[in-house]
Motif scaffolding. Structure first.
Motif, mmCIF file in Angstrom:
data_model
loop_
_atom_site.group_PDB
_atom_site.id
_atom_site.type_symbol
_atom_site.label_atom_id
_atom_site.label_comp_id
_atom_site.label_asym_id
_atom_site.label_seq_id
_atom_site.Cartn_x
_atom_site.Cartn_y
_atom_site.Cartn_z
ATOM 1 N N GLN A 151 6.002 4.689 10.602
ATOM 2 C CA GLN A 151 5.235 3.506 10.233
ATOM 3 C C GLN A 151 5.961 2.232 10.599
ATOM 4 N N GLU B 13 0.821 -1.205 0.000
ATOM 5 C CA GLU B 13 0.000 0.000 0.000
ATOM 6 C C GLU B 13 0.861 1.263 0.000
ATOM 7 N N PRO B 14 0.331 2.354 -0.556
ATOM 8 C CA PRO B 14 1.065 3.619 -0.507
ATOM 9 C C PRO B 14 1.315 4.035 0.942
ATOM 10 N N SER B 15 2.385 4.781 1.143
ATOM 11 C CA SER B 15 2.775 5.106 2.513
ATOM 12 C C SER B 15 2.303 6.473 2.951
ATOM 13 N N GLY B 16 1.781 7.246 2.016
ATOM 14 C CA GLY B 16 1.278 8.539 2.427
ATOM 15 C C GLY B 16 2.328 9.614 2.443
ATOM 16 N N ASN B 17 3.332 9.426 3.252
ATOM 17 C CA ASN B 17 4.177 10.559 3.556
ATOM 18 C C ASN B 17 5.600 10.107 3.744
ATOM 19 N N ARG C 238 5.785 -0.342 4.342
ATOM 20 C CA ARG C 238 4.531 -0.209 3.621
ATOM 21 C C ARG C 238 4.538 -0.797 2.220
ATOM 22 N N PRO D 188 -2.426 9.852 -1.890
ATOM 23 C CA PRO D 188 -2.925 8.852 -0.939
ATOM 24 C C PRO D 188 -2.502 9.199 0.490
ATOM 25 N N SER D 189 -3.305 8.759 1.451
ATOM 26 C CA SER D 189 -3.036 9.171 2.827
ATOM 27 C C SER D 189 -2.280 8.117 3.608
ATOM 28 N N GLY D 190 -2.114 6.953 3.031
ATOM 29 C CA GLY D 190 -1.345 5.934 3.743
ATOM 30 C C GLY D 190 -2.172 5.132 4.698
ATOM 31 N N GLY E 139 -0.029 10.439 -6.642
ATOM 32 C CA GLY E 139 -1.317 10.925 -7.123
ATOM 33 C C GLY E 139 -1.143 11.910 -8.268
ATOM 34 N N ASN F 210 6.768 9.626 7.199
ATOM 35 C CA ASN F 210 6.165 8.531 7.940
ATOM 36 C C ASN F 210 7.017 7.282 7.962
ATOM 37 N N ARG G 231 -5.593 15.100 2.921
ATOM 38 C CA ARG G 231 -4.751 14.516 1.909
ATOM 39 C C ARG G 231 -5.410 14.372 0.543
#
Lengths: 304, 304, 304, 304
Positions: free
Chosen positions: A99, A88-92, A108, B89-91, A244, A95, B108
């Motif tokens: 994470q 899954e994408p990690s967002g940031n 992630r 994506p927000s993770g 994105g 993080n 996000r």
């Protein structure tokens, strides 16, 4: 579709973006690259190839190597990989280590540094000489026996790789690294240091466009489901925290590296590599992103 | 492609998954739905339609409404939207309020609850009677004048919506909500409560498959670039923290809701809606995901 | 110890700090206070009192009220309180809502806003007219029947209290708030709005210096262990994220408020209140902290 | 005060807690200690000493060493230390690496592992032979020339210290570590491995009870303000995430270690060390905390 004409147009139009962005500075060796380099290479699954600019000059592929590493690891251990790395994408970016702590040392996805370190650990466990095996694999994918590690880049990155050392120690504390930390880091920095041209990369990534078949061979080395998985990961996780934006602008699965390279894949159609060393603030090549945006717009080949 | 035959096959094969998963429990009204409901509707841009099972029975679309809301907001204010909501994506679901704090009240992406609340705020600022406008817009997209808000679901969700109230207050403290909190929440809960059938949803989402053209009309309401943006957002952010898994298994941009619905879009080809109320742990319909996986596998229409 | 002489000295020396800091701006009413106000009042457990400056002028006690609330709640429900609120420092202001999420809606300690809201919820559950009860309790502690809520301050804070609304909704979603959110917030804003002078506060806080005995009465309302708990909480959690700095500079348990007041307690010896409205970046009165540092240094009464 | 009688009483009463808790398991060497060991030593600033049980048997002081390290560093570089380490409680153990990321590699306080690593880095920069200097300093404080590093404990901790390696690499990436990572870790593990008895520790910590004066000497090595700072830090940050609970139950500044030792200081009065190896879930000695709670209760010497 006249791809050569499109590449020629882009080459002219995109020049105005050459001045934008900054060279990667955290790896001293990368800061010495000529910032005005610019090349594109596109290879179709039918065997046609189109190029423009500095498309045959090797550069440091850096994080693009993570996709090649995944293509070597996935057939080796199959779905068990996902017990040690997520999808899954990690967002940031910030993080990453957060994470790792919250999620018990499971990165992630395989395109985060932490995820690529786990894949490096797997390769070390599997092969007697993992550096040799990886290099041979890459050479075979690209059909180019002259591809080499860049020892200076590897050494340069190793000398300043404190964040990677922090990540791998955290994962080791959770039991998600089996080998010696130094040997995993050494492999990882070599993997990232590989120098390839746009031509090499476009040819190598044909394996993801052509349902697992290698450029110039009749061999299929990945199952269709594995190709689908890798393309889906590139689509959702291939661009740090710009996945994105890249999805929207380019509309193809792809992967970038801080050496200024970007590779993208149009499944069942073509793969394309672009190189321009100046990066935006999120670490992706400014001109590279613009180039691919123009390519899918002009050719109508965005998947969206 | 004989879509009807494929749907019929899936309907038989997928039945074995009917028992898996749990009904959404946090909204009391949703827990009362018959868990064995199952329907599919596929609509092509050429006007062909295929259906099976409970495809004409309305259900609560919940988060799927966020895509419709985005399709109404984006033409209204254009790129300025991205100053108030991100596109990445927000993770992690638990990150939502953390990210709101770190990122100064900017959600996000528009498919997080926080992002949808900002869009609700924008619609309230723009329209005298936003609930009426939104309903008319949805009815027009689906070509069905009988679509209604479900007042009981809206009331049920409002009565237990403490997390949403927490999120919107946090955003208001950062100045990213302009209207009264209660009116934004009221609009948002109504938006989510809309009851639509698979047929309604597949028809409504043709706008994203058909480059902005509305089902049953000759009108284009979205620019191509806007459609591309919305599809790219569905691809990277449409499935809570299962975007990567959905990308791999289904390989289409899509959006799910806790009412058990999932809609997916094959750009320039078709849109498809599936409904089965039992959810996996990440809040996505078990049978719905399986259905779409079978669909793209059998039809070879995964974009990867 | 000649406390009056020490207070007189401090009053002269500390004047140079009068210009430093800023008025609290987030509550409009507080921004209207005369920034040059400055008063001190010290009360010993033997009944001696010493004062200087604007020591009899009421001001908004704000967060100082949390200690008084704790003194009312703790005897009511005893150790069961700690199932709903923790007793440890929170580390970081930005953590408040993060911690609420990670720790299932249990605030770190009673002096965080979230913790004080839980105490407010308990008082509302216990009393028919909690606002009247709380005011009576405070009046009794201070021996002053004229103490009042400041309705304008309460209304002003309520109108802009989005972060508090965000916190309480998050806690409600975890089941840690039993009453209506609006009624808890209404009580909380009234509690914080109470206007007291340095004289009132010093007298009221004698209960913590004098092992639970109320100023001017022979009554003990807190057990010794409860006093110890409250003092320990003031020591470790009384100054937002300046608890460590205050411990060092002043060396007494204490509590500050954004109205510019600070109260400190020398167990078994004295309590002292100081007021000067200009705050440092961490929300504590600049001149107030300096005053107490000088007091413990000159009198040798730091507990360290 | 008859301290000997109080210690004898505690020794009898506290025995019932001997079975509670678990040995530290993450350092293999520590897991081999006899879990029933129990000793107390109390030393007053007037020179009286009182002891009971295994008070003369050396054990691994572990994190207690961080206070001794601070006592050596603070006079060396003074207030400049606070540019590289904070003085506030950290809130939560899991936050350590999170906070390092958010706060640019500056640890919250010197008693976190990260903070102690920065102090180790400073000592390495200052001394040619920092291990020898530190050992001499500790021997002098305790008046015992036989105190030694325990090489097996140091080696044991080094071999499994991945979290510490993660922390120090993160700080190095922010420029807050000047020396080689391996040399800093080597010093740090030696520092923690020092074996001291309760008698040694009580005598050594007299320096904090007696305003900077060393046990058995006429020398003052710390300024009063430095002692105040160290005591304030022990009060607010000495017990991982049980600082609030310890403040309440014991009411003295103190520091614990995972070897089962706890030292506490009653400023201008006494220091006391207790040892019992079994730990509660937060890593503090169960019997040790109970012992100190009984001590301050029976002697009325809690500062609250």
């Amino acid at each position: 579709m006249n791809y050569q004409q499109i590449l020629d147009e882009i080459y002219k139009e995109a020049k105005v973006f050459k001045g934008q962005g900054e060279l990667a500075s955290y790896i001293p060796e990368l800061a010495r690259v000529d910032p005005l380099k610019y090349g594109i290479h596109l290879a179709t699954i039918e065997g046609a190839e189109f190029a423009v600019g500095d498309s045959q000059e090797p550069f440091s592929i850096q994080s693009i190597s993570k996709v090649l590493s995944l293509a070597l690891v996935l057939p080796l251990i199959g779905e068990m990989l996902w017990e040690r790395v997520g999808v899954e994408p990690s967002g940031n970016p910030f993080n990453s280590i957060v994470q790792l702590e919250y999620e018990n040392g499971i990165p992630r996805n395989p395109f985060l540094n932490a995820g690529a370190l786990v894949m490096a650990d797997i390769l070390i466990s599997r092969f007697d000489d993992p550096k040799r095996e990886f290099l041979q694999f890459v050479r075979r994918l690209a059909g180019n026996e002259t591809i080499q590690y860049d020892e200076e880049v590897a050494a340069s990155e190793k000398a300043t790789g404190y964040v990677n050392a922090s990540l791998i120690n955290m994962m080791k504390s959770y039991g998600n690294i089996n080998n010696e930390i130094d040997s995993v880091l050494d492999f990882y920095y070599h993997q990232c240091s590989i120098a390839m041209s746009c031509q090499d990369l476009a040819r190598a990534f044909l394996v993801f466009a052509d349902e697992g078949c290698i450029y110039g061979e009749d061999t299929r080395i990945l199952k269709k489901a594995q190709v689908k998985r890798i393309n889906a990961l590139m689509q959702t996780c291939g661009f740090y925290d710009e996945a994105g934006e890249f999805s929207f602008r380019v509309g193809l699965p792809g992967k970038s590296g801080v050496g200024g390279g970007i590779v993208a894949v149009h499944p069942k159609c073509y793969s394309v590599a672009v190189w321009s060393p100046k990066l935006n603030k999120k670490g992706n090549s400014v001109l590279g992103m613009k180039t691919l945006e123009l390519l899918t717009t002009k050719s109508g080949t965005s998947i969206f």
